[in-house]
Scaffold this active site. Structure first.
Site, PDB file in Angstrom:
ATOM      1  N   ASN A   7      65.360   5.281  32.474  1.00  0.00           N
ATOM      2  CA  ASN A   7      64.449   6.236  31.959  1.00  0.00           C
ATOM      3  C   ASN A   7      65.359   6.734  30.643  1.00  0.00           C
ATOM      4  O   ASN A   7      65.691   7.183  30.306  1.00  0.00           O
ATOM      5  CB  ASN A   7      64.063   7.721  32.203  1.00  0.00           C
ATOM      6  CG  ASN A   7      63.366   8.529  31.479  1.00  0.00           C
ATOM      7  OD1 ASN A   7      62.843   7.840  30.625  1.00  0.00           O
ATOM      8  ND2 ASN A   7      62.946   9.505  31.499  1.00  0.00           N
ATOM      9  N   LYS A   9      63.719   7.663  27.458  1.00  0.00           N
ATOM     10  CA  LYS A   9      62.916   8.361  27.036  1.00  0.00           C
ATOM     11  C   LYS A   9      62.718   7.765  25.505  1.00  0.00           C
ATOM     12  O   LYS A   9      62.272   7.279  25.328  1.00  0.00           O
ATOM     13  CB  LYS A   9      63.769   9.951  27.280  1.00  0.00           C
ATOM     14  CG  LYS A   9      64.462   9.987  28.157  1.00  0.00           C
ATOM     15  CD  LYS A   9      65.554  11.498  28.920  1.00  0.00           C
ATOM     16  CE  LYS A   9      65.562  12.034  29.716  1.00  0.00           C
ATOM     17  NZ  LYS A   9      66.075  13.331  29.883  1.00  0.00           N
ATOM     18  N   HIS A  93      57.059  14.203  34.505  1.00  0.00           N
ATOM     19  CA  HIS A  93      58.595  14.872  33.675  1.00  0.00           C
ATOM     20  C   HIS A  93      58.984  15.545  33.587  1.00  0.00           C
ATOM     21  O   HIS A  93      58.003  16.614  32.987  1.00  0.00           O
ATOM     22  CB  HIS A  93      58.899  13.277  33.167  1.00  0.00           C
ATOM     23  CG  HIS A  93      60.657  13.963  32.597  1.00  0.00           C
ATOM     24  ND1 HIS A  93      61.290  15.149  31.702  1.00  0.00           N
ATOM     25  CD2 HIS A  93      61.662  12.200  33.362  1.00  0.00           C
ATOM     26  CE1 HIS A  93      62.634  14.094  31.764  1.00  0.00           C
ATOM     27  NE2 HIS A  93      62.930  13.178  32.540  1.00  0.00           N
ATOM     28  N   GLU A  95      60.197  17.252  30.709  1.00  0.00           N
ATOM     29  CA  GLU A  95      59.806  16.919  29.835  1.00  0.00           C
ATOM     30  C   GLU A  95      58.959  16.899  29.160  1.00  0.00           C
ATOM     31  O   GLU A  95      58.525  17.834  28.167  1.00  0.00           O
ATOM     32  CB  GLU A  95      61.069  16.313  28.603  1.00  0.00           C
ATOM     33  CG  GLU A  95      62.412  16.121  28.734  1.00  0.00           C
ATOM     34  CD  GLU A  95      63.177  15.209  29.043  1.00  0.00           C
ATOM     35  OE1 GLU A  95      62.965  13.919  28.848  1.00  0.00           O
ATOM     36  OE2 GLU A  95      64.629  14.860  28.980  1.00  0.00           O
ATOM     37  N   GLU A 165      64.869  15.900  40.402  1.00  0.00           N
ATOM     38  CA  GLU A 165      65.575  16.382  39.281  1.00  0.00           C
ATOM     39  C   GLU A 165      65.885  18.093  38.621  1.00  0.00           C
ATOM     40  O   GLU A 165      64.299  17.819  37.716  1.00  0.00           O
ATOM     41  CB  GLU A 165      64.359  15.719  37.553  1.00  0.00           C
ATOM     42  CG  GLU A 165      64.536  14.060  37.958  1.00  0.00           C
ATOM     43  CD  GLU A 165      64.713  13.400  36.711  1.00  0.00           C
ATOM     44  OE1 GLU A 165      65.431  11.807  36.397  1.00  0.00           O
ATOM     45  OE2 GLU A 165      63.983  13.395  35.491  1.00  0.00           O
ATOM     46  N   GLY A 171      70.279  15.847  31.680  1.00  0.00           N
ATOM     47  CA  GLY A 171      71.514  16.131  30.010  1.00  0.00           C
ATOM     48  C   GLY A 171      72.122  16.624  30.171  1.00  0.00           C
ATOM     49  O   GLY A 171      72.527  16.841  28.606  1.00  0.00           O
ATOM     50  N   SER A 211      71.867  13.200  35.286  1.00  0.00           N
ATOM     51  CA  SER A 211      73.542  13.188  34.702  1.00  0.00           C
ATOM     52  C   SER A 211      74.084  12.048  36.259  1.00  0.00           C
ATOM     53  O   SER A 211      75.191  12.989  36.500  1.00  0.00           O
ATOM     54  CB  SER A 211      74.213  14.703  34.774  1.00  0.00           C
ATOM     55  OG  SER A 211      73.591  15.543  33.173  1.00  0.00           O
TER      56      SER A 211
HETATM   57  P1  PGA Z   1      69.962  11.993  32.374  1.00  0.00           P
HETATM   58  O1  PGA Z   1      67.932  12.628  32.845  1.00  0.00           O
HETATM   59  O2  PGA Z   1      69.764  10.848  33.161  1.00  0.00           O
HETATM   60  O3  PGA Z   1      70.119  12.100  31.134  1.00  0.00           O
HETATM   61  O4  PGA Z   1      69.936  13.761  33.224  1.00  0.00           O
HETATM   62  C1  PGA Z   1      67.653  11.663  33.504  1.00  0.00           C
HETATM   63  C2  PGA Z   1      66.097  12.463  33.213  1.00  0.00           C
HETATM   64  O5  PGA Z   1      65.988  12.986  32.675  1.00  0.00           O
HETATM   65  O6  PGA Z   1      65.523  10.878  33.974  1.00  0.00           O
END
Ligand code: PGA
Length: 248
Positions: A7, A9, A93, A95, A165, A171, A211
């Protein structure tokens, strides 16, 4: 087969995307996993072109409109994605839920739109740190799943992948322990069984995201109900992403 989905982003220009694909393809040529890249809309055409005849990487988007067409300034429809040969789309997601107003209702409507156009949704669910600390993570996630999957029948459900998630692990460098992630994924499977019966539920993949990296992927992927990963930060460099794809 697990699904390892990147992903990106809001990272990478079209040119950077093309370079990434050229670098990644040889690194994952012996992969036993299904690999997908969920890229910004502006990269879709370039990634498709860079892949040429290769089917080693599936193409994914990061959102889709609930409407098929019309006066929705700034939105992208499932039909538009389909023309680029998009296989997967991330929906709900955290976000998008936290910063762009996505709700259980809009997530449900976006899922339906993707399914109408034969794009496989990657439906994201996950709890905040507060919810986890209060011991309510499983109940919260079950409610999120039931709301997102409202009125979606078993035949369509088979096309959906769930991504667990935990918001506190995205992140942040904090990863859910394999036990935490594995047990939460077990709970997700139970909800899917309650909704659709065992056979359909067992055909649906559950990914872990938050992560995930080359160092922790193998341990997470050993859990019975973790069938892949949704990877943000570690999907931005071909060598990092390849470590996950080629995990032991
Ligand atoms: P990350 O993000 O691996 O940077 O923690 C995962 C995601 O939000 O899909």
């Amino acid at each position: 087969m697990n699904l390892i989905a990147g992903n990106w982003k809001m990272n990478k220009t079209a040119r950077e995307a093309r370079e990434f694909v050229a670098e990644l393809l040889p690194l994952i040529k012996d992969s036993k996993e299904e690999v997908a890249l969920c890229v910004p809309f502006t990269c879709l055409g370039y990634v498709r072109e860079a892949l040429g005849n290769s089917s080693a990487i599936k193409l994914g988007a990061q959102n889709v409109s609930w409407a098929d067409k019309g006066a929705f300034t700034g939105e992208i429809s499932a039909d538009m994605l389909k023309e680029f040969g998009v296989d997967y789309v991330i929906i709900g997601h955290s976000e998008r839920r936290q910063m762009f107003g996505d709700t259980d209702e809009t997530v449900n409507a976006r899922l339906s739109a993707a399914l109408r156009h034969d794009i496989s949704p990657i439906l994201c669910v996950g709890e905040t740190l507060e919810t986890r600390k209060n011991g309510n993570a499983d109940a919260f996630i079950s409610a999120q799943l039931r709301a997102a999957l409202k009125d979606i029948d078993a035949e369509n459900a088979r096309k959906i992948t769930i991504a667990y998630e935990p918001i506190w692990a995205i992140g942040t460098g904090l990863t859910a322990t394999p036990d935490q992630a594995g047990e939460t994924a077990d709970g997700i499977r139970e909800t899917l069984v309650a909704l659709y019966g065992k056979e359909t539920a067992d055909s649906m993949r559950i990914l872990y995201g938050g992560s995930m990296n080359g160092g922790n992927a193998a341990e997470l992927l050993k859990r019975k109900n973790i069938n892949g990963g949704l990877i943000g930060g570690a999907s931005l460099k071909p060598s990092d992403f390849a470590l996950i794809v080629n995990h032991e």
